[in-house]
Design a protein around this motif. Structure first.
Motif, short mmCIF file in Angstrom:
data_model
loop_
_atom_site.label_atom_id
_atom_site.label_comp_id
_atom_site.label_asym_id
_atom_site.label_seq_id
_atom_site.Cartn_x
_atom_site.Cartn_y
_atom_site.Cartn_z
N VAL A 86 -5.72 -1.31 3.24
CA VAL A 86 -5.08 -0.32 2.36
C VAL A 86 -5.55 1.09 2.73
O VAL A 86 -4.74 2.02 2.83
CB VAL A 86 -5.38 -0.63 0.88
CG1 VAL A 86 -4.88 0.50 -0.02
CG2 VAL A 86 -4.75 -1.96 0.48
N ALA A 97 0.83 -1.20 0.00
CA ALA A 97 0.00 0.00 0.00
C ALA A 97 0.87 1.26 0.00
O ALA A 97 0.61 2.22 -0.73
CB ALA A 97 -0.94 -0.01 1.21
N LEU A 147 -14.79 -6.75 -3.52
CA LEU A 147 -13.49 -7.42 -3.73
C LEU A 147 -13.64 -8.94 -3.67
O LEU A 147 -12.90 -9.68 -4.31
CB LEU A 147 -12.53 -6.94 -2.64
CG LEU A 147 -11.08 -6.68 -3.00
CD1 LEU A 147 -10.93 -5.88 -4.28
CD2 LEU A 147 -10.37 -5.97 -1.85
N ILE A 173 -6.07 -0.55 -4.12
CA ILE A 173 -6.76 -1.77 -3.69
C ILE A 173 -6.89 -2.74 -4.87
O ILE A 173 -6.63 -3.93 -4.74
CB ILE A 173 -8.16 -1.42 -3.12
CG1 ILE A 173 -8.03 -0.66 -1.81
CG2 ILE A 173 -8.99 -2.69 -2.91
CD1 ILE A 173 -9.32 0.00 -1.33
N LEU A 185 -8.63 -6.64 2.67
CA LEU A 185 -7.53 -5.86 2.11
C LEU A 185 -7.95 -4.40 1.93
O LEU A 185 -7.15 -3.49 2.15
CB LEU A 185 -7.11 -6.46 0.75
CG LEU A 185 -6.12 -5.61 -0.05
CD1 LEU A 185 -4.74 -5.67 0.61
CD2 LEU A 185 -6.05 -6.11 -1.49
N ALA A 186 -9.20 -4.19 1.50
CA ALA A 186 -9.67 -2.83 1.22
C ALA A 186 -9.47 -1.92 2.43
O ALA A 186 -8.88 -0.84 2.32
CB ALA A 186 -11.14 -2.86 0.81
N GLN A 187 -9.94 -2.35 3.59
CA GLN A 187 -9.79 -1.52 4.79
C GLN A 187 -8.32 -1.38 5.19
O GLN A 187 -7.89 -0.33 5.65
CB GLN A 187 -10.61 -2.08 5.95
CG GLN A 187 -10.36 -1.43 7.30
CD GLN A 187 -10.63 0.07 7.32
OE1 GLN A 187 -11.44 0.58 6.54
NE2 GLN A 187 -9.93 0.78 8.20
N ARG A 247 -17.00 -2.27 -0.01
CA ARG A 247 -15.73 -2.51 -0.73
C ARG A 247 -15.29 -3.97 -0.57
O ARG A 247 -14.80 -4.58 -1.52
CB ARG A 247 -14.64 -1.60 -0.17
CG ARG A 247 -14.76 -0.13 -0.51
CD ARG A 247 -13.62 0.61 0.17
NE ARG A 247 -13.58 2.03 -0.10
CZ ARG A 247 -12.98 2.57 -1.17
NH1 ARG A 247 -12.41 1.79 -2.08
NH2 ARG A 247 -12.96 3.88 -1.32
N ASP A 249 -8.50 3.59 -4.57
CA ASP A 249 -9.22 2.56 -5.33
C ASP A 249 -8.26 1.79 -6.23
O ASP A 249 -8.33 0.56 -6.32
CB ASP A 249 -10.32 3.21 -6.19
CG ASP A 249 -11.36 3.90 -5.32
OD1 ASP A 249 -12.08 3.19 -4.60
OD2 ASP A 249 -11.41 5.14 -5.34
#
Ligand SMILES: [Zn+2]
Length: 324
Positions: free
Chosen positions: A284, A249, A310, A263, A280-282, A306, A260
């Protein structure tokens, strides 16, 4: 971090210490602990709703017969570790949590989660899917009677138990519960085993430091907040995941990618096989927020959206589950 099977219910860890475990460790399926001393006991965390907590209290009744509950410690503020508190408080048990966790153990937090299950659209569908087994109606938020910062030593019927605040990491007020004479640690959600950790608070560097601290401790048995009873190997494995995500990240932030794009472009490799890999979204977002403090916070509902995207929900099936 391969997922292993383990049984629901009471696990005797030896030395008068127990875990009450809820497989499979995905979203909301958390573990509690019980430490017994002479004529008393200390519970580590309650469960995500009243029915699950009642079932646990019934299941551990034979142990409590000899060792009545004297204290409840909440490792952090997430609902899957505190929403059953009122049932324990009703027994006149003192509840202890870090001051930072206490601030978040509010009725508003209960209503928020109950509300997420009622939101229309795909994100609501995802929330209804992962939280379907849990009933958030009728829960009365019950915070601690006593708070601490840093470390707090407790006497549990002649046994020494240490509460060690290591948050903010997973959440603002994470704490470990250490039983030195049993070389045992209840890690709360500082440790996820067989699933993907999620950094709601961070910074991730601080979480990595917390794991390093565990690796330096004289402990052989570690009860994670989610997943089977473990040891230091699982702590090291989770540490590697956090180091990987933090580096990937950071690299993308420095290359000027927006969050975006960051991710979307991270190849999780073997970590992509883990349940709840969409977290992973959170993670990052968390790194981006550390690097750019002006970046606005995202509501948990948006983050769930999100994660669902994903993980390909609902097109791909969501049997992969998750943790909190
Ligand atoms: Zn949890």
């Amino acid at each position: 971090m391969s997922s292993s099977t383990y049984d629901k219910g009471l696990h005797d860890l030896g030395n008068g210490c127990y875990a009450w475990m809820l497989p499979d460790g995905s979203w909301g399926w958390s573990n509690s602990g019980l430490i017994t001393g002479s004529g008393t006991s200390l519970m580590v965390d309650t469960l995500f709703d009243l029915a699950l907590t009642r079932e646990m209290l019934d299941g551990i009744a034979p142990v409590l017969g000899q060792h009545p509950l004297g204290t409840l410690v909440n490792t952090h503020s997430d609902g899957d570790h505190v929403f059953g508190n009122e049932l324990v408080a009703a027994r006149g048990v003192e509840i202890v949590a870090s001051a930072a966790a206490a601030e978040l153990m509010t009725q508003e937090a209960v209503e928020q989660l109950a509300g997420i299950k009622k939101v229309a659209g795909p994100t609501g569908d995802f929330a209804r899917h992962i939280f379907a087994p849990f009933d958030f109606e009728g829960i009365t938020a019950t915070g601690p009677d006593r708070t601490f910062e840093g470390e707090l030593g407790l006497d549990v019927g002649g046994r020494e138990v240490w509460l060690i605040q290591v948050g903010p990491a997973h959440t603002p007020g994470d704490a470990l519960v250490h039983v030195p004479d049993a070389k045992l640690l209840y890690a709360g959600d500082i440790l996820f085993v067989g699933g993907t950790p999620i950094a709601w608070a961070g910074p991730i560097d601080r979480w990595i430091n917390a794991l390093d601290r565990i690796l330096d401790m004289d402990v052989t048995t570690i009860v994670p907040g989610h997943g089977p009873v473990s040891g230091k190997a699982e702590v090291s494995a989770m540490r590697e995941y956090l180091v990987f995500v933090e580096a990937e990240a950071r690299k993308r932030f420095e290359d000027g990618l927006d969050v975006d794009a960051a991710i979307a472009s991270i190849d999780l490799g073997e970590y992509g096989e883990l349940p709840e890999h969409g977290r992973l979204a959170q993670n990052v977002i968390n790194v981006y927020q550390q690097l750019n403090p002006d970046m606005p916070r995202e509501e948990r509902l948006l983050v769930l959206g999100r994660i669902a995207a994903l993980e390909g929900f609902p097109e791909l099936d969501a049997t992969a589950g998750g943790n909190d």
